[in-house]
Scaffold this motif. Structure first.
Motif, PDB file in Angstrom:
ATOM      1  N   TYR A  14      92.030  81.149  87.392  1.00  0.00           N
ATOM      2  CA  TYR A  14      91.157  82.171  87.404  1.00  0.00           C
ATOM      3  C   TYR A  14      90.062  81.866  86.543  1.00  0.00           C
ATOM      4  CZ  TYR A  14      92.319  83.495  82.412  1.00  0.00           C
ATOM      5  OH  TYR A  14      92.402  83.548  80.934  1.00  0.00           O
ATOM      6  N   GLY A  15      88.796  82.360  86.926  1.00  0.00           N
ATOM      7  CA  GLY A  15      87.675  81.961  86.243  1.00  0.00           C
ATOM      8  C   GLY A  15      86.984  83.318  85.571  1.00  0.00           C
ATOM      9  N   LEU A  16      86.281  83.177  84.466  1.00  0.00           N
ATOM     10  CA  LEU A  16      85.708  84.223  83.851  1.00  0.00           C
ATOM     11  C   LEU A  16      84.254  84.100  83.553  1.00  0.00           C
ATOM     12  CD1 LEU A  16      86.397  87.270  82.909  1.00  0.00           C
ATOM     13  CD2 LEU A  16      87.278  86.180  80.784  1.00  0.00           C
ATOM     14  N   ALA A  17      83.363  84.880  83.745  1.00  0.00           N
ATOM     15  CA  ALA A  17      81.928  84.976  83.513  1.00  0.00           C
ATOM     16  C   ALA A  17      81.517  86.213  82.930  1.00  0.00           C
ATOM     17  CB  ALA A  17      81.043  84.488  84.788  1.00  0.00           C
ATOM     18  N   GLU A  18      81.380  86.290  81.448  1.00  0.00           N
ATOM     19  CA  GLU A  18      80.829  87.310  80.872  1.00  0.00           C
ATOM     20  C   GLU A  18      79.426  87.818  81.304  1.00  0.00           C
ATOM     21  OE1 GLU A  18      82.810  89.383  79.331  1.00  0.00           O
ATOM     22  OE2 GLU A  18      84.628  88.145  78.723  1.00  0.00           O
ATOM     23  N   GLY A  19      79.009  89.026  81.435  1.00  0.00           N
ATOM     24  CA  GLY A  19      77.618  89.456  81.675  1.00  0.00           C
ATOM     25  C   GLY A  19      77.404  89.036  82.909  1.00  0.00           C
ATOM     26  N   PHE A  20      77.911  88.747  83.894  1.00  0.00           N
ATOM     27  CA  PHE A  20      77.557  88.337  85.269  1.00  0.00           C
ATOM     28  C   PHE A  20      76.414  89.439  85.764  1.00  0.00           C
ATOM     29  CE2 PHE A  20      77.573  88.271  89.831  1.00  0.00           C
ATOM     30  CZ  PHE A  20      77.499  86.964  90.224  1.00  0.00           C
ATOM     31  N   VAL A  21      76.707  90.645  85.653  1.00  0.00           N
ATOM     32  CA  VAL A  21      75.893  91.865  86.063  1.00  0.00           C
ATOM     33  C   VAL A  21      75.065  92.238  84.712  1.00  0.00           C
ATOM     34  CG1 VAL A  21      75.422  93.801  87.282  1.00  0.00           C
ATOM     35  CG2 VAL A  21      77.118  92.324  88.001  1.00  0.00           C
ATOM     36  N   PRO A  22      73.898  91.796  84.387  1.00  0.00           N
ATOM     37  CA  PRO A  22      73.297  92.274  82.937  1.00  0.00           C
ATOM     38  C   PRO A  22      73.283  93.860  82.796  1.00  0.00           C
ATOM     39  CG  PRO A  22      71.814  90.807  84.066  1.00  0.00           C
ATOM     40  CD  PRO A  22      73.029  91.115  84.930  1.00  0.00           C
ATOM     41  N   ASP A  23      72.683  94.550  83.743  1.00  0.00           N
ATOM     42  CA  ASP A  23      72.317  95.831  83.576  1.00  0.00           C
ATOM     43  C   ASP A  23      73.595  96.573  84.307  1.00  0.00           C
ATOM     44  OD1 ASP A  23      71.939  94.597  86.056  1.00  0.00           O
ATOM     45  OD2 ASP A  23      70.073  95.675  86.704  1.00  0.00           O
ATOM     46  N   VAL A  71      95.796 102.668 106.946  1.00  0.00           N
ATOM     47  CA  VAL A  71      94.807 101.640 107.521  1.00  0.00           C
ATOM     48  C   VAL A  71      93.381 102.274 107.252  1.00  0.00           C
ATOM     49  CG1 VAL A  71      93.843 100.646 109.671  1.00  0.00           C
ATOM     50  CG2 VAL A  71      96.557 100.987 109.235  1.00  0.00           C
ATOM     51  N   PHE A  72      92.804 101.427 106.500  1.00  0.00           N
ATOM     52  CA  PHE A  72      91.397 101.884 106.129  1.00  0.00           C
ATOM     53  C   PHE A  72      90.294 101.269 107.005  1.00  0.00           C
ATOM     54  CE2 PHE A  72      94.022 102.522 102.433  1.00  0.00           C
ATOM     55  CZ  PHE A  72      93.571 104.087 101.985  1.00  0.00           C
ATOM     56  N   ALA A  73      89.542 102.043 107.688  1.00  0.00           N
ATOM     57  CA  ALA A  73      88.431 101.367 108.331  1.00  0.00           C
ATOM     58  C   ALA A  73      87.394 101.190 107.317  1.00  0.00           C
ATOM     59  CB  ALA A  73      87.810 102.372 109.563  1.00  0.00           C
ATOM     60  N   PRO A  74      86.625  99.768 107.546  1.00  0.00           N
ATOM     61  CA  PRO A  74      85.645  99.988 106.564  1.00  0.00           C
ATOM     62  C   PRO A  74      84.238 100.510 106.674  1.00  0.00           C
ATOM     63  CG  PRO A  74      85.429  98.057 108.202  1.00  0.00           C
ATOM     64  CD  PRO A  74      86.675  98.874 108.623  1.00  0.00           C
ATOM     65  N   ALA A  75      83.919 101.252 105.658  1.00  0.00           N
ATOM     66  CA  ALA A  75      82.406 101.653 105.455  1.00  0.00           C
ATOM     67  C   ALA A  75      81.656 100.753 105.362  1.00  0.00           C
ATOM     68  CB  ALA A  75      82.447 102.718 104.264  1.00  0.00           C
ATOM     69  N   PRO A  76      80.096 100.974 105.862  1.00  0.00           N
ATOM     70  CA  PRO A  76      79.280  99.850 105.850  1.00  0.00           C
ATOM     71  C   PRO A  76      78.883  99.285 104.396  1.00  0.00           C
ATOM     72  CG  PRO A  76      78.496 101.768 106.893  1.00  0.00           C
ATOM     73  CD  PRO A  76      79.556 102.095 106.239  1.00  0.00           C
ATOM     74  N   TRP A  77      78.368  97.973 104.334  1.00  0.00           N
ATOM     75  CA  TRP A  77      77.830  97.547 103.081  1.00  0.00           C
ATOM     76  C   TRP A  77      76.692  98.588 102.853  1.00  0.00           C
ATOM     77  CZ3 TRP A  77      79.966  93.646 100.447  1.00  0.00           C
ATOM     78  CH2 TRP A  77      80.977  92.973 101.193  1.00  0.00           C
ATOM     79  N   THR A  78      76.551  98.741 101.666  1.00  0.00           N
ATOM     80  CA  THR A  78      75.444  99.307 101.005  1.00  0.00           C
ATOM     81  C   THR A  78      74.280  98.602 100.579  1.00  0.00           C
ATOM     82  OG1 THR A  78      76.182  99.797  98.699  1.00  0.00           O
ATOM     83  CG2 THR A  78      76.903 101.379 100.392  1.00  0.00           C
ATOM     84  N   PRO A  79      73.064  99.081 100.048  1.00  0.00           N
ATOM     85  CA  PRO A  79      72.303  97.777  99.703  1.00  0.00           C
ATOM     86  C   PRO A  79      72.362  97.126  98.388  1.00  0.00           C
ATOM     87  CG  PRO A  79      70.871  99.874 100.418  1.00  0.00           C
ATOM     88  CD  PRO A  79      72.552 100.243 100.458  1.00  0.00           C
ATOM     89  N   THR A  80      73.160  98.125  97.257  1.00  0.00           N
ATOM     90  CA  THR A  80      73.578  97.428  96.187  1.00  0.00           C
ATOM     91  C   THR A  80      74.821  96.533  96.420  1.00  0.00           C
ATOM     92  OG1 THR A  80      72.996  99.388  95.096  1.00  0.00           O
ATOM     93  CG2 THR A  80      74.137  98.038  93.807  1.00  0.00           C
ATOM     94  N   LEU A  81      75.752  96.880  97.205  1.00  0.00           N
ATOM     95  CA  LEU A  81      76.927  96.038  97.463  1.00  0.00           C
ATOM     96  C   LEU A  81      76.510  94.779  97.947  1.00  0.00           C
ATOM     97  CD1 LEU A  81      79.552  98.330  98.996  1.00  0.00           C
ATOM     98  CD2 LEU A  81      79.711  97.362  96.523  1.00  0.00           C
ATOM     99  N   THR A  82      75.507  94.711  98.838  1.00  0.00           N
ATOM    100  CA  THR A  82      74.887  93.573  99.731  1.00  0.00           C
ATOM    101  C   THR A  82      74.289  92.573  98.905  1.00  0.00           C
ATOM    102  OG1 THR A  82      74.746  95.006 101.733  1.00  0.00           O
ATOM    103  CG2 THR A  82      73.509  92.899 101.653  1.00  0.00           C
ATOM    104  N   ALA A  83      73.489  93.251  97.749  1.00  0.00           N
ATOM    105  CA  ALA A  83      72.672  92.396  96.670  1.00  0.00           C
ATOM    106  C   ALA A  83      73.809  91.750  96.062  1.00  0.00           C
ATOM    107  CB  ALA A  83      71.883  93.259  95.972  1.00  0.00           C
ATOM    108  N   LEU A  84      74.937  92.522  95.409  1.00  0.00           N
ATOM    109  CA  LEU A  84      76.039  91.884  94.704  1.00  0.00           C
ATOM    110  C   LEU A  84      76.618  90.583  95.422  1.00  0.00           C
ATOM    111  CD1 LEU A  84      77.487  94.967  92.902  1.00  0.00           C
ATOM    112  CD2 LEU A  84      76.135  93.078  91.720  1.00  0.00           C
ATOM    113  N   ARG A  85      77.168  90.995  96.644  1.00  0.00           N
ATOM    114  CA  ARG A  85      77.821  89.906  97.534  1.00  0.00           C
ATOM    115  C   ARG A  85      77.051  88.590  97.707  1.00  0.00           C
ATOM    116  NH1 ARG A  85      77.658  91.519 103.715  1.00  0.00           N
ATOM    117  NH2 ARG A  85      75.703  90.757 103.151  1.00  0.00           N
ATOM    118  N   ASP A  86      75.760  88.960  97.799  1.00  0.00           N
ATOM    119  CA  ASP A  86      74.785  87.847  98.009  1.00  0.00           C
ATOM    120  C   ASP A  86      74.716  87.161  96.818  1.00  0.00           C
ATOM    121  OD1 ASP A  86      74.661  88.407 100.571  1.00  0.00           O
ATOM    122  OD2 ASP A  86      72.439  89.340 100.321  1.00  0.00           O
ATOM    123  N   ARG A  87      74.754  87.597  95.510  1.00  0.00           N
ATOM    124  CA  ARG A  87      74.597  86.761  94.387  1.00  0.00           C
ATOM    125  C   ARG A  87      76.061  86.119  94.095  1.00  0.00           C
ATOM    126  NH1 ARG A  87      73.840  89.427  88.814  1.00  0.00           N
ATOM    127  NH2 ARG A  87      74.043  87.037  88.201  1.00  0.00           N
TER     128      ARG A  87
END
Ligand SMILES: O=C(O)CCC(=O)C(=O)O
Length: 201
Positions: A14-23, A71-87
């Protein structure tokens, strides 16, 4: 961001990074407004009960996720989830196509011991599952326990924008959980980004 990697043996790490999301508190508030978080009925060992936390499942179209009799169908990506995924794609070097959000409202909300080794995450490869887990808000105890010897465990406090990456054989050889606590504790939102590898047969 500095990610400290820890080897668990037999190809688990496992890898750990503290403070990856500062706000993190602001991001958590935004996500709580964006996500359709709800308590879901789950059936485990023939008994149906509500999850002791709020959840929502998001992902690319077609990424339906089956666990605990649902069985859970996926809800769409939201703007905040997309930004975190891209980071995460830049930081971890992997493209995550699904995410499970878990909101722990207080100390009574918890996650029981399990491994993320559903076939969608690596049909033939439980020794090679990559999970990126972001924890926003209050810190909670997170325990990794080795299947072969439960005295062998790693205890982390995850919250405040930390990033935990679990890789290799961690899901094959270890289970993880977030226990209840009697200590007064504020809300915590955890996001586990996963790589869903294809349709169910
Ligand atoms: O809240 C956490 O840190 C754990 C979440 C988890 O185990 C999961 O989503 O499978």
């Amino acid at each position: 961001m500095e990610m400290v990697r820890h080897e668990l043996g037999d190809g688990a790490w496992y890898g750990l990074a503290e403070g990856f999301v500062p706000d993190d508190e602001a991001v958590m508030a935004r996500l709580v407004g964006e996500l359709p978080l709800a308590q879901e009925p789950l059936t485990i060992a023939g008994k149906t009960h509500l999850t002791p936390r709020l959840t929502s499942w998001h992902g690319d179209p077609g990424c339906a996720y089956a666990y605990s009799g649902r069985v859970f169908a996926p809800a769409p990506w939201t703007p905040t989830l997309t930004a975190l995924r891209d980071r995460l794609e830049v930081a971890v070097g992997a493209r995550f196509n699904t995410v499970l959000a878990n909101l722990y409202r207080g100390g009574d909300d918890a996650m029981g011991a399990h491994a993320d080794k559903e076939r969608e995450l690596g049909p033939d490869a439980p020794h090679d599952v990559l999970i990126a887990s972001l924890s926003l808000g209050a810190a909670r105890r997170f325990l990794l326990v080795r299947n072969r010897d439960r005295r062998d465990r790693v205890e982390l406090a995850l919250g405040g924008g930390s990033l935990l990456v679990m890789g290799g054989a961690t899901q094959r050889d270890w289970r993880h959980h977030v226990p209840r606590t009697k200590r007064p504790v504020g809300p915590r939102l955890n996001l586990t980004f996963r790589i869903f590898r294809g349709a169910r047969p």
